[in-house]
Scaffold this active site. Sequence first.
Site, short mmCIF file in Angstrom:
data_model
loop_
_atom_site.label_atom_id
_atom_site.label_comp_id
_atom_site.label_asym_id
_atom_site.label_seq_id
_atom_site.Cartn_x
_atom_site.Cartn_y
_atom_site.Cartn_z
N GLY A 1 0.73 -1.27 0.10
CA GLY A 1 0.07 -0.08 0.09
C GLY A 1 0.93 1.25 0.05
O GLY A 1 1.73 1.32 0.68
N GLY B 1 6.23 -2.36 3.64
CA GLY B 1 5.91 -3.07 5.03
C GLY B 1 6.49 -4.22 5.11
O GLY B 1 7.56 -4.66 4.35
N ASP B 2 6.05 -5.31 6.20
CA ASP B 2 6.84 -6.58 6.26
C ASP B 2 6.85 -7.28 4.86
O ASP B 2 7.91 -8.05 4.70
CB ASP B 2 5.94 -7.33 7.11
CG ASP B 2 6.25 -6.75 8.78
OD1 ASP B 2 7.26 -5.98 8.70
OD2 ASP B 2 5.59 -7.22 9.51
N ASP C 1 -0.14 2.38 8.49
CA ASP C 1 -0.66 1.68 9.49
C ASP C 1 0.20 1.71 10.94
O ASP C 1 -0.37 1.26 11.78
CB ASP C 1 -0.81 0.17 9.11
CG ASP C 1 -1.78 -0.18 8.19
OD1 ASP C 1 -2.44 0.62 7.77
OD2 ASP C 1 -1.67 -1.26 7.39
N ARG D 1 -26.76 12.93 16.37
CA ARG D 1 -26.60 11.60 16.13
C ARG D 1 -25.28 10.99 16.48
O ARG D 1 -24.44 11.64 17.22
CB ARG D 1 -26.71 11.49 14.53
CG ARG D 1 -27.78 11.86 13.92
CD ARG D 1 -27.65 11.89 12.23
NE ARG D 1 -28.81 11.85 11.47
CZ ARG D 1 -28.97 12.42 10.35
NH1 ARG D 1 -27.79 12.93 9.80
NH2 ARG D 1 -30.04 12.27 9.88
N MET E 1 -8.40 2.86 8.68
CA MET E 1 -7.67 1.76 8.05
C MET E 1 -6.70 1.42 8.87
O MET E 1 -6.73 1.67 10.45
CB MET E 1 -6.87 2.20 6.81
CG MET E 1 -7.66 2.09 5.55
SD MET E 1 -6.64 2.39 4.14
CE MET E 1 -7.70 1.81 2.69
O1 F6P Z 1 -1.17 -1.15 4.58
C1 F6P Z 1 -1.86 -0.31 4.16
C2 F6P Z 1 -3.46 -0.08 3.88
O2 F6P Z 1 -4.27 0.96 3.62
C3 F6P Z 1 -4.17 -1.02 5.05
O3 F6P Z 1 -4.63 -0.03 5.95
C4 F6P Z 1 -5.41 -1.57 4.32
O4 F6P Z 1 -5.92 -2.55 4.93
C5 F6P Z 1 -4.84 -2.19 3.00
O5 F6P Z 1 -3.56 -1.38 3.00
C6 F6P Z 1 -5.84 -1.76 1.83
O6 F6P Z 1 -4.92 -2.29 0.66
P1 F6P Z 1 -5.82 -1.89 -0.82
O7 F6P Z 1 -4.76 -0.99 -1.39
O8 F6P Z 1 -5.18 -3.31 -1.31
O9 F6P Z 1 -7.03 -1.84 -0.72
#
Ligand code: F6P
Length: 332
Positions: free
Chosen positions: A15, A106-107, A131, A166, A173
């Site tokens: 991402g 990331g990882d 994240d 409300r 995310m």
């Molecule tokens: O890792 C970043 C992130 O935005 C997460 O928060 C989310 O779960 C995921 O990527 C969404 O990924 P995609 O771009 O495949 O919709």
Amino acid sequence: MESAVHRIGILTSGGDAPGMNAVIRSVVRTALHSGMECVGVRRGYHGLINGDFLPLGFESVSDISRRGGTMLYSARSKEFMEPEGQEKAISTCKLLGLDALVGIGGDGTFRGLLCLAQAGISVVGIPGTIDNDIACSTYTIGYDTACNTALESIDRLRDTMKSHERCSVVEVMGHHAGHLAVAVGVACGATVVLVPEHQTDFEAEVAEPIRRARLAGRTHFMIIVAEGVPNGAYGVAHRIREELALETRVTILGHVQRGGSPTSRDRMMATYMGYEAVRLLAQGKSCRVVAAKGDDIVDYDIAQALEMTKGLDPRGMEVLRALTGGRQDPIS
Ligand code: F6P
């Protein structure tokens, strides 16, 4: 900086995150300053397999730090997860004379780098994800911008929720982690924050704080739900409507949180981390992840970094409980 590395490839994978462009600029300019060449690999490991490269000179990275997204595009490559894809990527690196690779992500990105390191390519990873869920680093590039983007939307939502008396259930995310939800919840003054690391007791942790707030005279409520929470924001909103008879609206912030111009914190961390990655390569180091440790920038062996674990900030959770009228804990 003198080094055996002459040509560095740089890629962004997984991402995207605001600040990735600032890393690219920093890596390119530091490399040039150290007498090394830089090549951009487009679309992450997919581009490495297919030789989708572009030369990156001094001017090609001018004026990109303030832009969101990644000029190199990003992808999650299924092909690279297979040994055949990895072999193709390794031979492309060799064919194009890449001695080293910097990967931002990331990882998953780091696991890919580890595999290339085992094939003799010098690699350094940089944590880039909104994240903040990379165990070895207290901070990941993009996190601050995403927190601020979410906060801005939540402030707007609060205006209309207040006018209509409300309850707003906002899903942020975070993949399987609640770092973003806790930070945003603390910053916006949420009534309730739900995270996947913790199994929710609806009565004690959602219904009770809302009832207390109602008794104190509040007529609108802000509930933050991390995307990894079972049944998500819609599930929580359904129970609030059914059990508390509150008019409730759901907002999924989604990919809006991944875009936009990076904050000063993200640009600075990106620039320092990019510089550090090239410095490590210039010193002949490989298989490292650049990481934040509080205000310091440190580095770890990638394999060790991937073994580390990271919990939610206990201070954030404690402060949330104290301020939201939920379960009472004495301050120790
Ligand atoms: O890792 C970043 C992130 O935005 C997460 O928060 C989310 O779960 C995921 O990527 C969404 O990924 P995609 O771009 O495949 O919709």
